[in-house]
Design an enzyme around this catalytic site. Sequence first.
Site, PDB file in Angstrom:
ATOM      1  N   CYS A 217       0.878  -1.092   0.010  1.00  0.00           N
ATOM      2  CA  CYS A 217      -0.038   0.060   0.296  1.00  0.00           C
ATOM      3  C   CYS A 217       0.964   1.158  -0.088  1.00  0.00           C
ATOM      4  O   CYS A 217       1.584   1.519   0.828  1.00  0.00           O
ATOM      5  CB  CYS A 217      -0.870   0.008   1.166  1.00  0.00           C
TER       6      CYS A 217
ATOM      7  N   VAL B 109      -6.464   0.837   4.954  1.00  0.00           N
ATOM      8  CA  VAL B 109      -5.108   1.208   5.706  1.00  0.00           C
ATOM      9  C   VAL B 109      -4.554   2.257   5.075  1.00  0.00           C
ATOM     10  O   VAL B 109      -4.882   2.633   3.846  1.00  0.00           O
ATOM     11  CB  VAL B 109      -4.181  -0.201   5.693  1.00  0.00           C
TER      12      VAL B 109
ATOM     13  N   SER C  39      -3.846   8.767   5.535  1.00  0.00           N
ATOM     14  CA  SER C  39      -2.389   8.977   5.594  1.00  0.00           C
ATOM     15  C   SER C  39      -2.052  10.459   5.858  1.00  0.00           C
ATOM     16  O   SER C  39      -1.230  10.640   6.624  1.00  0.00           O
ATOM     17  CB  SER C  39      -1.796   8.348   4.173  1.00  0.00           C
TER      18      SER C  39
HETATM   19  N1  LIG Z   1      -7.314   8.207   1.690  1.00  0.00           N
HETATM   20  C1  LIG Z   1      -6.635   7.158   1.967  1.00  0.00           C
HETATM   21  C2  LIG Z   1      -6.519   5.777   1.152  1.00  0.00           C
HETATM   22  C3  LIG Z   1      -5.778   4.563   1.665  1.00  0.00           C
HETATM   23  C4  LIG Z   1      -6.365   3.329   0.697  1.00  0.00           C
HETATM   24  O1  LIG Z   1      -6.760   3.614  -0.405  1.00  0.00           O
HETATM   25  N2  LIG Z   1      -5.673   2.103   1.042  1.00  0.00           N
HETATM   26  C5  LIG Z   1      -6.062   1.066   0.411  1.00  0.00           C
HETATM   27  C6  LIG Z   1      -4.761   0.050   0.264  1.00  0.00           C
HETATM   28  S1  LIG Z   1      -3.461   0.893  -0.828  1.00  0.00           S
HETATM   29  C7  LIG Z   1      -6.950   0.272   1.205  1.00  0.00           C
HETATM   30  O2  LIG Z   1      -6.875   0.012   2.288  1.00  0.00           O
HETATM   31  N3  LIG Z   1      -8.055  -0.299   0.232  1.00  0.00           N
HETATM   32  C8  LIG Z   1      -8.978  -1.478   0.849  1.00  0.00           C
HETATM   33  C9  LIG Z   1     -10.285  -0.920   0.232  1.00  0.00           C
HETATM   34  O3  LIG Z   1     -10.621  -0.032  -0.269  1.00  0.00           O
HETATM   35  O4  LIG Z   1     -11.104  -1.883   0.573  1.00  0.00           O
HETATM   36  C10 LIG Z   1      -5.452   7.244   2.796  1.00  0.00           C
HETATM   37  O5  LIG Z   1      -4.724   8.277   2.285  1.00  0.00           O
HETATM   38  O6  LIG Z   1      -4.825   6.764   3.547  1.00  0.00           O
END
Ligand SMILES: N[C@@H](CCC(=O)N[C@@H](CS)C(=O)NCC(=O)O)C(=O)O
Length: 223
Positions: free
Chosen positions: A12, A52, A66
């Site tokens: 990620c 995450v 994040s």
């Molecule tokens: N806006 C979030 C985006 C985080 C994100 O998209 N994480 C992805 C992994 S890279 C995730 O957990 N995806 C799981 C899902 O969408 O079910 C941040 O900046 O933390």
Amino acid sequence: MEHLELVSFKVCPFVQRSVITLRYKNVPFDITHIDLNHPPEWFAAISPFGKVPLLKVGDKAVLFESAVINEYLDEITPAPRLHPEDPLRRAINRAWIEFGSACLADLYMLSVAADEAQFEECRNGLLGKLRRLEAEIHPAPYFNGDKFSLADAAFAPLLMRLELLNQVHCVFDPAECPKLEAWSDALMAMPAVKGSVVHDFVKVYFDHLRGRGGYLASCLPAA
Ligand SMILES: N[C@@H](CCC(=O)N[C@@H](CS)C(=O)NCC(=O)O)C(=O)O
């Protein structure tokens, strides 16, 4: 300081932004990797978006997003501050960090594109953003000049993936984006960036892309 635990998925890029910040600031932390395809039950209970990174702050709170996590980490740790002092510069940095997230969303779409036509469409979307970035940035060598900042931490995971993908399939032409390339080189040389992924990241990342089974997977070397 409270005990910090970062909940992660190995590939990620958003998690990686926080790892870079933690490492740059020499903050002790634990990292717990989960498999987002088979998340443990406790994860759904504490992650409002089911995403995450999460940052567990002792038993006081679980932070998500994040950009929020990184600002918190910056605020609870000693100088150097990783956001500009000037409110306007800080706002500009936050806006570009958001732009970096949109680039990562494009990169995700590119990695799941089913065929070459879809892939090219996604690539063009991402290229448009990279060209915009190229026109707007003046890295010297970092986003704000000689001081590393949260904007650099936000873009380094994108630039790392682009560099890897460029080795197997030209996503963007470095000659067309020399400022982006120089910025990328400066960031990739940093220990905090180098150490922000698992030691076998290239394999883990390419295996992950292969698992998505899109057009990009067919461009990767055999496992
Ligand atoms: N806006 C979030 C985006 C985080 C994100 O998209 N994480 C992805 C992994 S890279 C995730 O957990 N995806 C799981 C899902 O969408 O079910 C941040 O900046 O933390």
